[in-house]
Each structure stands twice: as C-alpha cells, then as structure tokens.
Design an enzyme around this catalytic site. Sequence first.
Site, short mmCIF file in Angstrom:
data_model
loop_
_atom_site.label_atom_id
_atom_site.label_comp_id
_atom_site.label_asym_id
_atom_site.label_seq_id
_atom_site.Cartn_x
_atom_site.Cartn_y
_atom_site.Cartn_z
N CYS A 2 0.83 -1.21 0.00
CA CYS A 2 0.00 0.00 0.00
C CYS A 2 0.86 1.26 0.00
CB CYS A 2 -0.86 0.06 1.24
SG CYS A 2 -1.86 -1.36 1.53
N ARG A 27 5.09 0.24 -6.08
CA ARG A 27 5.09 -0.56 -4.85
C ARG A 27 4.19 -1.78 -4.98
NH1 ARG A 27 6.77 2.49 -0.34
NH2 ARG A 27 5.38 1.39 1.06
N TRP A 73 -3.04 -2.63 -1.38
CA TRP A 73 -2.61 -3.99 -1.69
C TRP A 73 -3.35 -4.88 -0.71
CZ3 TRP A 73 0.38 -8.15 0.26
CH2 TRP A 73 1.01 -8.94 -0.70
N ASN A 99 -2.01 1.92 5.86
CA ASN A 99 -1.14 0.80 5.44
C ASN A 99 -0.87 -0.04 6.68
OD1 ASN A 99 -0.94 2.24 3.12
ND2 ASN A 99 1.24 2.72 3.32
N GLY A 100 -0.79 -1.35 6.51
CA GLY A 100 -0.49 -2.21 7.65
C GLY A 100 -1.68 -3.10 7.95
N GLU A 480 19.84 -16.17 -7.92
CA GLU A 480 19.31 -14.85 -8.29
C GLU A 480 18.77 -14.89 -9.72
OE1 GLU A 480 18.41 -12.34 -6.80
OE2 GLU A 480 18.46 -10.67 -8.19
N LYS A 484 14.92 -14.00 -10.61
CA LYS A 484 14.59 -12.91 -11.56
C LYS A 484 13.68 -13.43 -12.66
CE LYS A 484 15.54 -10.35 -9.88
NZ LYS A 484 16.00 -9.65 -8.72
N GLU A 487 10.12 -14.16 -11.42
CA GLU A 487 9.37 -12.94 -11.07
C GLU A 487 8.82 -12.24 -12.30
OE1 GLU A 487 11.14 -10.80 -7.21
OE2 GLU A 487 12.60 -11.10 -8.79
N HIS A 503 21.30 -35.77 -7.61
CA HIS A 503 20.62 -36.30 -6.42
C HIS A 503 19.12 -36.05 -6.49
CE1 HIS A 503 24.46 -37.23 -4.64
NE2 HIS A 503 24.87 -36.00 -4.90
N LYS A 600 6.87 -4.00 -4.25
CA LYS A 600 8.28 -3.59 -4.16
C LYS A 600 8.78 -3.65 -2.72
CE LYS A 600 12.15 -1.88 -5.67
NZ LYS A 600 13.02 -2.89 -6.31
C1 F6R Z 1 13.48 -9.63 -6.00
C2 F6R Z 1 13.02 -8.62 -5.08
C3 F6R Z 1 12.60 -9.04 -3.70
C4 F6R Z 1 13.31 -8.15 -2.67
C5 F6R Z 1 12.83 -8.48 -1.24
C6 F6R Z 1 13.57 -7.66 -0.19
O1 F6R Z 1 13.71 -9.11 -7.27
O2 F6R Z 1 12.99 -7.47 -5.40
O3 F6R Z 1 12.88 -10.38 -3.48
O4 F6R Z 1 14.68 -8.35 -2.81
O5 F6R Z 1 11.46 -8.25 -1.13
O6 F6R Z 1 13.38 -6.30 -0.38
P1 F6R Z 1 14.32 -5.23 0.31
O7 F6R Z 1 15.65 -5.37 -0.31
O8 F6R Z 1 13.66 -3.91 0.02
O9 F6R Z 1 14.35 -5.55 1.77
#
Ligand code: F6R
Length: 605
Positions: A2, A27, A73, A99-100, A480, A484, A487, A503, A600
Amino acid sequence: MCGIVGYIGKRDAVPILMEGLQRLEYRGYDSAGIAVAHAGSLRVSKCQGKVRELEKRLPARFKGSPGIAHTRWATHGEPSDRNAHPHCDSANRFAVIHNGIIENAGALRTRLQADGVLFRSDTDSEVLVHLIAAMPEGPLDVAVRAALRLVVGTYGIAVLDAARPEALVVARNGSPLVLGIGEHEMFFASDASAFVRHTRSVVHLDDGEVAVVRTDSFETSTLEGDVTAKSPLTIAWSSEALDKGAFAHHMRKEIAEQPDAVRRTLSGRLERRFQTSHLGGIELAARELLEVRRIKILGCGSAYIAGCLGAQLIEQLARIPAHAEAASEFRYRNPVIEQDTLYIAVSQSGETFDTLAAVQELKRKGGRVLGIVNSVGSTIARECGRGIYIHAGPEIAVVSTKTFTCTAVAFALLALHLGRIRDLSTAHGDRLLDALSALPEQLEGIIAREEEIQHMARHLASCEHAYFVGRAAGYAVAMEGALKLKEVSYLHAEAYAASELKHGPLALISPETPTVIVMPRDDLFRKNVSTIEEIRARRGPVLVVTHPGDLPTPVDGAFEVPASEPELDPILLNLPLQLLAYHVALQKGREIDQPRNLAKSVTVE
Ligand code: F6R
C-alpha cells in the site's frame, strides 16, 4: 505494498495527489482512492484497479485541499471498489487511509457495530475511522491518539477532517511514513518518490510517532502526546531518477544504470594508500572487528541472495565464517545471539517488515547489527544506526537489479576491509581495488552486448520450466537468476547447486527443460563441464554464462563475461541473467515493472 500520499497547502491537492499515486504505483497495488476537503465537506473517489482507472472515474471539477490518497494492496477483504481506501465515518466527515494490518479489527468492529456503526467495507482499516469519529469533539490529533491506543497491529495512517481542514494528522507504527517540507505547503507519503518533484527536504517518522501537519509547520509527538524533535534531511536524487527516460521499462533502465550505480557505491571508499576500503558508516574500530568470530547476514528475496554472495566474499577474503539466512526464518526460530558475531541486515528499501523485525529481535537480545541499505534514512537504516549505504539511487521496477549488484559490491568492500585487518596481503588488496575500479566499465561492456542475450532468451521463452545451476558463488548467481526469471516471466525456474543435480532434479531434465549453468573459469570449471555432459546425455538444452575461452563440449547458447578477480566474478556473471529474465519476459509480453502479486516493499508480515 500500500502507498500513502497527502498534501496540505494553497494549491488544489488533486493533481498533486494523483501524480503522487502514480509515483507509488511501483510498490504494487490493486485499488486506489483519494479524498479531499472542499467547502467543509469531504469529496471521495476510489475504485479497484489502476490509478488511471481512478483518474477516469474522478467526477468533473473534483477539487479540494487538503487531501489524502492511497494505493491498496489487499490483506483483509478482496480488491474491490468498496474495500479501496479512503474509508469514511458514517457522517462523511473524516477520511482515513491506512497501510499495515489491524490485528484486533474483528473485536473492534463487533464493539462499534454494537454501538450502531454501519460498516461499508470488509477491511480491517475501516475500524480506524469509526473509532476516530466516536471520540469526543476536540483536536484531531487527540482523537487519533486515543483511537490508536485501542489498536493492536501495524499502521501508517493519515486522517483528514473535512470540518477542520487546517491540519492533517498522520501516525506510524511499522509502516513507513515520511514528511516532505515545502514552501508554505507540506506533503507526506510512504516514500519520498511521491512528492520529490515538489521538495527534497524530508523528515522520517519513527514508530509510535504522530504528526500534525499544517501548511507552514509540522509537529511530531509520541502516542502519549510527548513532543519529539526531528530535523529534516535532504534527499540526494531528483524526480528525473524516477522516470523511465528513453527506456521501455524501469527494469531495463535500472539494468543500464548499473555502471553508474556501482561508481556511486565505490565513490570515496577505495583506500589506495592501505590497499583497503574506507567504510566510515560501519563505526567499528579495527580492534572491535578483530574480535568478530562469525558473521550472519539477514535479508529477504534478492537481498538474502546478495547476502549469500556477501558471505562467500567475507569467508574468502577475511576468512571469517559467514552465513546468510532469510530474515523471515531467522526471526521466528528464537535465534541464539552471540556477542562475537557481527550481524548484517540487507535491504534495498530499508522497510521490509521481516528484515526489520529480525533487526529488532537482534537488538533486543543485545546483538551488534549493521545495515547494508539503499534507501537513505529508511527504517532499517535508522534501526541499525550504522552500516553501508549502497547509493544505487531509487529503484522503481518491483524486481531488484541495480541494488542487487551494488549490494554485492558493498559486501566486496566490507570483505576487503575485514580481510586487510586480518591476513589479506597488500598485493591481494591492490588487485581487488583494481578489479573493483574496473567493474563499471566491464558492466557497460556486457550491457552493450544485449543482442546476444536476446538470442538466448528465445530458448527459454518457449518453455514452462528451467533450471539454473552453479557451484559455490556460481550457485548464488544461479539462485538470483532463477528468482529474476520467475518474477518477471512467470516461468517456473528453480536454482540448484550443480553438484546436487544428480541427487534428484536430473529426473526432470528433458528437451523441454533448459538449464542455465553459471560457470566461471575457476577450479570448479571441469566439474561444470561434467554437469553439461550429464544434462546433454538427457537431451536437455544447455545455456551457459562463463568466461572467454573454448568450451570442451557443445552447448545451445553461451554468453561470455570478462574475468575479474575471482572473488568478484559473480557480480559480472549475474548481469547477463538479469538481461535474460528481462528479454524472456519481453518476448512473453509480461508486465515487467509490476509483476502480478508482487510488491516492491513488503511492509507486512
Ligand atoms: C526480487 C526482489 C525481492 C526483494 C525483497 C527484499 O527481485 O525485489 O525479493 O529483494 O522483497 O526487499 P528489500 O531489499 O527492500 O528488503
């Protein structure tokens, strides 16, 4: 998650708030809404869907000031028009955005309903506005404080009273809120990107703080009413950093920004004289660092994976046992906190709830923690009190790219610093400084060869599943790369240590399941060649990211990155995988900057 934005001043709040909502879109959200005061009454518009839907729905001549606006959200109650914020009391005098999560919303709702209050949504947030409206007539902040004292849970809230539009009241407990100090006008938002076009002077609220915001002033205090002192910070970036510029997507722009972002991470930190790095913000003297016996790194998602790379860098360069763990797991398993362990919290946003909670748990048990954070002044940065800012600049795409790379670079600086306090030789230190300085140009060179990756992406775009494998640091890069890809492209991508393939996962290798192998030319290169052969024997397509040189066995696609110092190789090996994920998503027509279901900044549990 949010987003909150608010404005008080002489201008019409509506265009300012609508632009703020657009800035907060990154976000992640499912509905949006706005409320403004106009001639003593509230004007509210809200709907499920994107901010552009809300824009279309705004009635003609929808104006007013002050105002508050929100992107939601969903947590309690499905995404719908009625569950969108703001929520208003029965008399349509107060509007609240939140928010929350209000944990005791059920009990509060039952009590309010018994008093005759009719609820108009399924949200936990709506109880807040009815509680505020039920308080005796008096200053708004007094009513907000009294209401919040009844609440259990997390919140960033903003309250507008249309009958007294001379002030807005905001409060935070667990959800970020930052004030923007303008000239005869004030802003607030979940993050400064919502108002940075208007002011770069900001004040971050702390948990348990309430602020009364007026056109020319603001006053902060605790929930009990004790005044708190705050001084504004100036944010270093401008609103241009938030735009896509000539790029089709923020993700692609942020990939392209990496050379400059890394330059900023390195700036002023290479200490040639002593073949080490200079990290003023960690505030730990050499003597204290010598006493560190273990290092534990905590983060979520890509931040956790960057921590895995960091742990390897620290073990290799400083020979201190180091280990990364998902912050969410750590905080729930009643961790043993050791005095001679140095804890490191990693977060791009500095607001991730699980990472913050892990830091708070650590501090409560007397642990020493430093942060590696992008967002200056964010909650985790302030909670840690010391650490390394990566200075990657704002990251708008939901997925991390430049902040992952810059975090890895920050770990390299820290590992060098720790290594040079211990046994790392001056010659090795020198080589690492040279290699760190060379990174930006090497990254530029990789980005310039994007076409080769576009080609490789075709192998993946037509499949449903993919494996990413590597050994040691190559495994973290594979993790990673897989994250990526899943996602942004929604392909099922799984990372495995290459040594583990036989395995179990080998059972799933087939012509329809490609494997991406991260294989630097290191001691493990020959072992990775054997892995290629195992996969090819099952007719699985193989794509490799490696260093220049002949491959002793055929593959379906290869991308070569320039070699660095071996410890820094993962930083360069990772970049092609970011581009690979981007191009697969592009070929599949995905919503790259805002992947479905993702936010985000994950500010709830
Ligand atoms: C992956 C991604 C998420 C963040 C995770 C932590 O592309 O963006 O996995 O890495 O939500 O977010 P931060 O770094 O803001 O604590």
